[in-house]
Scaffold this active site. Structure first.
Site, PDB file in Angstrom:
ATOM      1  N   GLY A 193       0.836  -1.210   0.000  1.00 49.62           N
ATOM      2  CA  GLY A 193       0.000   0.000   0.000  1.00 49.62           C
ATOM      3  C   GLY A 193       0.864   1.249   0.000  1.00 49.62           C
ATOM      4  N   GLU A 224     -10.824  -0.445  -5.308  1.00 55.13           N
ATOM      5  CA  GLU A 224      -9.811   0.053  -6.243  1.00 55.13           C
ATOM      6  C   GLU A 224     -10.142  -0.239  -7.704  1.00 55.13           C
ATOM      7  OE1 GLU A 224      -7.667   1.788  -3.745  1.00 55.13           O
ATOM      8  OE2 GLU A 224      -6.015   0.829  -4.791  1.00 55.13           O
TER       9      GLU A 224
END
Ligand SMILES: N[C@@H](CCC(=O)N[C@@H](CS)C(=O)NCC(=O)O)C(=O)O
Length: 229
Positions: free
Chosen positions: A18, A97
């Site tokens: 991330g 996402e």
């Protein structure tokens, strides 16, 4: 999916990298979280967003990765253990996402030196034999530990996706960020939170793109607060 040689093959283990909002809000359970760097990529606020931090009229700007010959993107690596946890993590990222222009991609990641086993020689009384001061030593021990590299899954928004905004003058990008807001809150909150998280994780690393935007966005927020009083 078995992606890191150090974990047992008895059950699945997946590292997820991330570099944006996953740092403070991964949205999935994990067994371990390590500072890490994605090799050959740079973090840029080039991805447009019309849901979490923007809308159709005023799209926000969120982070993506762009290929780089000179940079590695810093962030965190999450170790997700077990088939069920991996399935839940992938389902979450697919909704959060992929639905917003990102695609899954395996990238080469290295842990940060600051979390590697200390290589500093020390005398019997434990004092350091290093010729560097403690703060210089700490600064030297920040950055990718290339001896630790492995593959991790991340989400990247390529320039071909429908929401991509791409580069613009920092003044224009900051104005867009200052004006946009979405279901997860104001876009400026995202940028300031990201800058604060990266600075806390990597205090010795300069990031002119992120910190330059942070400075401009803070000035916009301050001006708007003054104007609304
Ligand atoms: N892929 C990035 C996350 C990029 C990102 O921030 N995506 C938006 C959705 S497009 C998001 O999750 N926003 C949540 C928020 O704004 O709090 C990461 O690895 O951290």
């Amino acid at each position: 999916m078995h992606l890191h040689p150090s974990t047992s093959t008895a059950h699945a283990s997946l590292w997820i990298f991330g570099y944006g909002s996953l740092i403070w809000n991964p949205g999935f359970s994990y067994a371990e979280r390590r500072k890490a760097h994605a090799r050959g990529y740079a973090r840029r606020m080039y991805q447009g967003n019309t849901y979490h931090r923007g809308d159709d009229n005023l799209p926000g700007r969120v982070a993506t990765l762009v290929e780089s010959q000179t940079e590695d993107a810093n962030g965190v690596a999450f170790r997700v253990e077990g088939t069920r946890a991996i399935e839940e993590a992938l389902k979450h990222l697919n909704e959060r996402e992929v639905g917003n222009g990102y695609v899954f991609k395996l990238v080469r990641v290295a842990f940060d030196l600051s979390e590697s086993s200390p290589s500093r020689a020390s005398s019997t009384d434990g004092s350091s034999l290093s010729s560097y001061s403690d703060s210089e030593e700490e600064e030297r021990r920040e950055g990718p530990d290339y001896h630790s590299s492995f593959l991790a899954l991340t989400c990247i928004a390529h320039s071909s996706n429908e929401f991509f905004l791409g580069p613009a003058h920092p003044k224009e990008m900051a104005a867009q960020i200052g004006a946009a807001s979405g279901k997860a809150g104001p876009n400026h909150e995202y940028v300031l939170k990201l800058a604060e998280n990266i600075r806390a994780l990597f205090p010795h690393t300069k990031d002119s793109h992120l910190y330059g935007l942070e400075k401009r966005v803070r000035e916009i927020v301050k001006r708007e607060r003054r104007d609304t009083v």
